[in-house]
Structures are given as C-alpha cells and as structure tokens.
Design an enzyme around this catalytic site. Structure first.
Site, PDB file in Angstrom:
ATOM      1  N   SER A  80      41.810  28.432 -32.478  1.00  0.00           N
ATOM      2  CA  SER A  80      40.804  27.916 -31.819  1.00  0.00           C
ATOM      3  C   SER A  80      38.958  28.250 -31.838  1.00  0.00           C
ATOM      4  O   SER A  80      39.069  28.194 -33.510  1.00  0.00           O
ATOM      5  CB  SER A  80      40.867  29.317 -30.822  1.00  0.00           C
ATOM      6  N   CYS A  81      37.979  27.685 -31.352  1.00  0.00           N
ATOM      7  CA  CYS A  81      36.372  28.042 -31.723  1.00  0.00           C
ATOM      8  C   CYS A  81      36.296  29.369 -32.154  1.00  0.00           C
ATOM      9  O   CYS A  81      35.031  29.432 -32.880  1.00  0.00           O
ATOM     10  CB  CYS A  81      35.772  26.654 -31.001  1.00  0.00           C
ATOM     11  N   ASP A 140      49.744  21.768 -25.384  1.00  0.00           N
ATOM     12  CA  ASP A 140      48.713  22.935 -25.831  1.00  0.00           C
ATOM     13  C   ASP A 140      49.009  23.741 -24.610  1.00  0.00           C
ATOM     14  O   ASP A 140      49.917  24.902 -24.535  1.00  0.00           O
ATOM     15  CB  ASP A 140      47.481  22.803 -25.592  1.00  0.00           C
ATOM     16  N   GLN A 156      50.747  21.688 -30.278  1.00  0.00           N
ATOM     17  CA  GLN A 156      49.074  22.172 -31.089  1.00  0.00           C
ATOM     18  C   GLN A 156      50.337  23.496 -31.363  1.00  0.00           C
ATOM     19  O   GLN A 156      50.946  24.434 -30.707  1.00  0.00           O
ATOM     20  CB  GLN A 156      48.379  21.934 -30.564  1.00  0.00           C
ATOM     21  N   LYS A 212      49.303  26.577 -31.724  1.00  0.00           N
ATOM     22  CA  LYS A 212      48.005  27.468 -31.930  1.00  0.00           C
ATOM     23  C   LYS A 212      47.715  28.494 -32.210  1.00  0.00           C
ATOM     24  O   LYS A 212      48.382  30.027 -31.807  1.00  0.00           O
ATOM     25  CB  LYS A 212      47.313  27.616 -30.381  1.00  0.00           C
ATOM     26  N   ASP A 241      40.689  15.674 -26.089  1.00  0.00           N
ATOM     27  CA  ASP A 241      41.567  17.035 -24.970  1.00  0.00           C
ATOM     28  C   ASP A 241      41.540  17.005 -23.254  1.00  0.00           C
ATOM     29  O   ASP A 241      40.202  17.169 -23.503  1.00  0.00           O
ATOM     30  CB  ASP A 241      40.802  18.943 -25.466  1.00  0.00           C
ATOM     31  N   GLN A 299      35.952  18.871 -33.714  1.00  0.00           N
ATOM     32  CA  GLN A 299      36.016  19.100 -32.010  1.00  0.00           C
ATOM     33  C   GLN A 299      34.598  18.953 -32.227  1.00  0.00           C
ATOM     34  O   GLN A 299      34.418  19.830 -32.639  1.00  0.00           O
ATOM     35  CB  GLN A 299      37.082  19.997 -31.609  1.00  0.00           C
ATOM     36  N   HIS A 306      37.876  14.572 -29.544  1.00  0.00           N
ATOM     37  CA  HIS A 306      38.315  16.563 -29.424  1.00  0.00           C
ATOM     38  C   HIS A 306      37.862  15.891 -28.209  1.00  0.00           C
ATOM     39  O   HIS A 306      38.231  16.107 -26.743  1.00  0.00           O
ATOM     40  CB  HIS A 306      38.120  17.534 -29.684  1.00  0.00           C
ATOM     41  N   GLU A 361      45.703  15.744 -25.978  1.00  0.00           N
ATOM     42  CA  GLU A 361      46.269  16.857 -25.479  1.00  0.00           C
ATOM     43  C   GLU A 361      45.831  17.288 -24.116  1.00  0.00           C
ATOM     44  O   GLU A 361      45.169  16.852 -23.930  1.00  0.00           O
ATOM     45  CB  GLU A 361      45.349  17.391 -26.679  1.00  0.00           C
TER      46      GLU A 361
END
Length: 417
Positions: free
Chosen positions: A357-358, A304, A326, A328, A235, A171, A193, A270
């Site tokens: 997640s980041c 998502d 996804q 998550k 996304d 991403q 992303h 997404e």
C-alpha cells in the site's frame, strides 16, 4: 540471541487512509480532500493522514533493528482489518507481544514469529502488528547471522540464492499524466495503476477508462526509449462490474476489448469486479480467467479485493481464480506469510505480485524487496507513497544493492568450492 528491550515510536505512513465506500458512492473531490461524511467505521473523514508505529528490538549488543506497522489505504473495506489505531496497537504490544519477544530466540526467524504471534484468546493478533514485528524480527535474524534479509528467507524456506531482478510496478495516484511520463522516462517495468476508483474516471460504459488506456500506450511509444514495452497494469477498483454488470461473460468481453485496443502490450486488469465475498470472488474470477484463456487474450486478471490473508491467497491460487495475485503485504500479516504466499502461487502456476500500500514506509518497502527477490516474485510494487520518484528509488535501489551483495556472496561460495 535474546532481545533485551522493545521500543515503540509513533510515525507516519507515506499517504492517507481513504474511505473506499464513500468514494465509490460518489463523494466529490475538492482539491486533495473528499467532501462528505465517511461511511466506513473508524474513519472520522473520507481521507485521513496515514499513521504508523515503529517497533525497535534492542539486541544483546545494544544494536536496534526496526519494523513498521500500518494498515492499507482502504482499511475496513472488502474484509480487511479496520483503521489502524496507534493507541490500541501500542497497548497490545506493551501488554502481550513485548513479553513474548523478550523470550524468543531472535536468530531463528520462523520460530520467533510463531512464538510472538500466538493467538490471543483464540483470536489472531492484528495483521498490522504481525507485519511490523515480523519485519523487525527478520532484520534481527539477518543482523545476528551477518546475512541479508533475503538470505534469511532463502535459508528458512530452502530456496536457492536468487540471481534475477524482480520487475517493479509503479502507481500514479491522481496525478496520472505527469506520473505516467515519469514512469516512461525512468523505464519502469509495469505501469501506471491509474487509480480508476470512481465513476468519473471510468466513464459511461468504460469509455473514459478506455481512452486513458490508449493514451498510456500512445505516450509510451511517443516518449519511451526505442524498444521499451512495459506491461500496462490498471486498477479499476471493481468499476467494470459496477458499470458493465456482474455477468462474467460481459466482464470478460469488456476486458478483451481493452486489451484489443492496445495490441502491442500485455494488459493487467486489477479488481475488475467485486462479487461481494471471497468465495463468490473465487468462483467468478475463475470463470473470467477461463474465458480469457479460451479466447487467447493477452489480458491478465489481477485479484486484490477479497484476497487478503494467506489462506485467501491459497484458495485463489488453487482455484486458478486469477492470472496474478496481489499479495497485499499489510493485509497478509507476518512478512513470512508473504514469502509463503509467493510460494503458494508458484506451486499453482499463478503469478505472484508482492504489492502492499501507498500508506507504508521506507522500512516496510525495503523488507518487502528482500522477500520478493528471495522468492523470485513475478513483480513487486514501488512503495511507499503515491509519487513515482521516491518509491521507485527506495525499491529499485534496495534491489540493486541486494543483488550486488548476493552476486558477491555467490562468487565467494564458488571460490571456496
């Protein structure tokens, strides 16, 4: 195989917790911050540094294995758990979960998770807590059995040892152009992303987004190696629905237009729209999927928002309400449920994307790799953080090391046989 002590260590997530509602409502950016008042409960500003909490299990021989707890970037949005509160989670760990962990058999992974995560006063424990503790328990079982975490997952769920690598998805964050170049030069499987999380990035009738899609395709041809053809995954944070409208035919028409603009590529979209509830999301996404399939479009819908827990994932998979789901990981809770979620998707012929997640950490990313490879997910997120290099190396290198071990293990078994 008892745990004799539990350690807690406050830490940092690899990115920030962001107020999705405020950003969607048009909060302007000033450098790296967003200007304005937060609207999501728990957030003191629109962008807050991500926090995490590590849990360490001290085993009988004094070895310590760790797992990391955190929430996702857009905590509190679309039915997700509220912002991660280190003090509250620490207190719950000390009062409730640590005494349970001291009684579990750490060599029996699924049973240990079940015992540790018993509901408290008829309520499920925070999903972030489940996520971190389940990582630590998986590492404990792997350590005690002298196996990789992937082999533990395979044994617990009756799966064969995997042989194939799982495609990796990177991403870009807001540094779109530079990070797209990095992804192309590194030959990433799925990109970029794009973080299309505001009207400015989507544009009138989606024109800004469309131009970005075409630029990514052109740039791939321009600087990519011969024959390189990644999946293009964008996304859009519900912005097709917000700008084009929530009528499923119009959403599908726009998605087809995007895919038709880059005919040589498979395109994943997404979160094309947020229909306001899990059931509404299932019903409307199923219609969009059906329209795209009937048209023979190469576009694939990725869900998502509104698809958080294992039960949500089961409902979406059974309804065929996405081409790709996804998973998550911090929103699912126990990482054992991530494995179950992949298997639900496979049973229903729906793609399984082990995301996350980041805001995660190196430890949670590595554990996710083992579950992704063990269950042979369709793709997995390069994490943590919003940079390409670090996340791609953490996830990619862990997968390479794991497959090297599994290949050796397979050869040993064949020689014994």
């Amino acid at each position: 195989m008892q745990i004799k002590d539990v350690l807690l260590a406050a830490g940092n997530g690899a990115f920030f917790y962001d107020d999705q509602a405020a950003i969607r409502a048009g909060a302007p950016q000033d450098g790296f911050i967003y200007v304005g008042e937060p609207t999501t409960p728990g957030l003191t500003s629109i962008r807050v540094p991500a926090s995490s909490l590590s849990v360490g299990l001290v085993l009988a021989d004094d070895a310590v294995v760790w797992g990391d707890m955190m929430n996702v970037q857009y905590s509190g949005a679309a039915g997700r758990d509220a912002l991660f509160d280190t003090a509250k989670i620490s207190d719950l760990m000390s009062r409730v979960v640590t005494p349970r962990l001291l009684d579990v058999d750490a060599s029996r992974y699924i049973d240990a998770c079940a015992d540790a995560f018993e509901p408290l006063e008829d309520k499920r424990l925070p999903l972030a807590l489940e996520y971190g503790v389940s990582q630590a328990l998986l590492r404990a079982t792997a350590y005690l059995q002298r196996r990789t975490m992937a082999e533990v997952v395979c044994a617990e769920f009756g799966l064969p040892l995997p042989t194939l690598r799982v495609p990796i998805y990177c991403q870009s964050g807001d540094a779109r152009e530079i990070n797209v170049d990095k992804m192309i030069l590194k030959g990433v499987d799925v990109l970029p992303h794009g973080l299309i999380n505001s009207w400015q990035k989507f544009g009138v009738a989606g024109q800004t987004f469309m131009e970005f899609v075409k630029w990514v395709a052109a740039r791939t041809r321009e600087i990519g190696r011969p024959g390189y053809q990644p999946v293009l995954h964008f996304d859009v944070y519900g912005w097709i629905g917000l700008e084009i409208g929530l009528e499923t035919q119009r959403v599908a028409d726009f998605i087809c237009k995007v895919a038709d603009s880059v005919p040589d590529f498979t395109v994943n979209i997404e979160c094309p729209a947020d229909f306001g509830s899990t059931q509404a999301q299932i019903d409307n996404y199923a219609r969009i999927v059906s329209i795209l399939n009937d048209r023979g479009s190469s576009a694939r819908i990725v869900v998502d928002e509104r698809c958080n827990t294992l039960e949500d994932i089961r409902l979406f998979a059974e309804a065929k309400a996405a081409h790709l789901i996804q998973i998550k990981t911090p929103d699912v809770g126990s990482i054992a449920d991530t494995a179950r979620a992949v298997l639900f998707c496979k049973e229903n012929q729906v793609g399984a994307y082990v995301g996350g997640s980041c805001t995660e950490t190196d430890l949670s990313a590595q554990a996710s790799v083992h579950v992704s490879v063990a269950t042979q997910a369709d793709m997995m997120l390069a994490k943590p953080g919003m940079g390409v290099d670090e996340a791609f190396s953490i996830v990619g290198n862990e997968q390479s090391r794991l497959l090297a071990i599994l290949n050796r293990r397979r050869a040993q078994n064949e020689n014994v046989g």
